[in-house]
Design an enzyme around this catalytic site. Sequence first.
Site, PDB file in Angstrom:
ATOM      1  N   GLU A  19       0.784  -1.119   0.031  1.00 18.22           N
ATOM      2  CA  GLU A  19      -0.151  -0.029  -0.038  1.00 18.22           C
ATOM      3  C   GLU A  19       0.883   1.266  -0.066  1.00 18.22           C
ATOM      4  O   GLU A  19       1.992   1.278   0.305  1.00 18.22           O
ATOM      5  CB  GLU A  19      -1.016   0.012   1.142  1.00 18.22           C
ATOM      6  CG  GLU A  19      -0.189  -0.145   2.413  1.00 18.22           C
ATOM      7  CD  GLU A  19      -0.695   0.826   3.661  1.00 18.22           C
ATOM      8  OE1 GLU A  19      -0.951   1.901   3.400  1.00 18.22           O
ATOM      9  OE2 GLU A  19      -1.267   0.179   4.667  1.00 18.22           O
ATOM     10  N   LYS A 153      -4.640  -2.313  13.989  1.00 21.81           N
ATOM     11  CA  LYS A 153      -4.246  -1.215  14.942  1.00 21.81           C
ATOM     12  C   LYS A 153      -4.605  -1.243  16.307  1.00 21.81           C
ATOM     13  O   LYS A 153      -5.899  -1.194  16.606  1.00 21.81           O
ATOM     14  CB  LYS A 153      -4.333   0.012  14.421  1.00 21.81           C
ATOM     15  CG  LYS A 153      -3.566   0.054  13.042  1.00 21.81           C
ATOM     16  CD  LYS A 153      -3.737   1.563  12.193  1.00 21.81           C
ATOM     17  CE  LYS A 153      -3.001   1.359  10.862  1.00 21.81           C
ATOM     18  NZ  LYS A 153      -3.817   0.736   9.680  1.00 21.81           N
TER      19      LYS A 153
END
Length: 525
Positions: A19, A153
């Site tokens: 990404e 996360k």
Amino acid sequence: IHPSVQEALIKGKPVVALESTIITHGMAYPQNLSMAKEVEEIVTTNGAVPATVGILKGRIHVGLTEEEIEFLASSKNVVKVSRRDLPFVLSQGFSGGTTVSGTMIVAHKAGIPVFVTGGIGGVHRGGENTLDVSADLTELGRTPVAVVSAGVKSILDIGRTLEYLETQGVCVVAFGESREFPAFFSRQSGFQAPYHVRNEEEAAELIASALGLGLSSGVLIAVPCPQDRAASGQVIEEATQQALSEARSKGVTGKELTPFMLQKLNELTDGKSLDSNLALIQNNARVGSCIAVALSKLQKARRKGNLPRQEDITPPQPVVIGGINVDFTAKAQNPVILGGGQTNAGRVRRSFGGVGRNLADCFSRLGQTPLFLSAIGKDEHSESILHYCHHMDMSAILQLEGKSTATYCAVITSAGDLSIGLGDMDIHQQITESYVSQFKENLCQAPLVCIDGNVPLSTIQYVCQLAREHQLAVCYEPTDENKASKPFLSDSWKALTYISPNVQELRAINRTLGNPLPAGIEYSE
């Protein structure tokens, strides 16, 4: 698609998608630049080809040059691009970094099954009230790409994220000896993954299984941060609570929240969170590359028949008998094509066709994978064809030494009309009656048999005879005007159930049968 990535995809080499939001919004310049280069180097060192995905001036790029990475890393006004943002960003000619969601879409369209990131998005804390749920989760539920990350996360609600992934039908596995689901900076989250894979080979088997099932959902492979670089869970949690409080007081929401939180965590932990972030990204790149290499080896071995095939417990397959071509299309740039040996400006592209191959491809995409009977050479085109057709059952096609794979070259005017077509298709004559008859049992059980006009006359007559004897449904695709009449040279045509001619082919068939041309048809296009 960058030439190095394109070449790897054509040759079936392992490719890893990366990404670019981590470059544009995840770290400050120049640390983001050095991180991006290091990750690409790790992928290369471990035997795969890196394909960083980004958007530059309204165009999607799969694989970036050093200059393009530098541009994304140093630019201030670039967009964070998820699924919802893609149409607008492209239409406006903007540049941007692709999120997990955006990168998954591009990777899938490019044919890259493995994607490495830091950590995916998820359900934000308080998400049960705000409905702030990352598009990464819905993308994992509808795009068949394996995402290698350090879990979710830790600033997010990990429990609700795992519940949401279950609802989306996403196969979630921890990587290693434990089912402990990692929390990005920390190795433990207090939650268990449903399953775990112990090594790259098991991960590759899992991905191959998911792809083979044709599921539209992805796979999440959660890799814990290296032990010596992981941050303390308690330290991160305390910093997260403080950062969340500050975000709420400042009104930071939506796609601005994650970059804000990561920046605050770095400040509050005196750089420990950033150190862990870098370590886990590098580790994910290593693990993801090794998985991509293992998957590539597995797919090649299966294509070559080195592994035992599973017992076929599905209903009888349709059968498609016909040609495979490598097509070269040359479209002129100017209205007039100049003769006399002059070079005309234009665009030349390669694609994979052949009427039989196209039919078999369509069946496969509709979930009705047919037995495909055809012939190719053992030459520079064959590996590319097999890789391109990896979603099809190519196990029965002939691969012949000393023969050339069929090729077709079309020269097209700037208006889109065919100027001249050249074909080297002698290999289609190898789709003989003796070859096809080896699959008599499959033919007799098939719900539908499709055959194209590239096939020799004797093979067409053999299939039509079988159809008569066993009441089979046969569809004939005439292919072109010169081949259309093959079944009509005898009574074979009476065994056909369906036929799909255009007007020129229908006229040729009509002439062969000795019928007069109906009034008005000579004017039809």
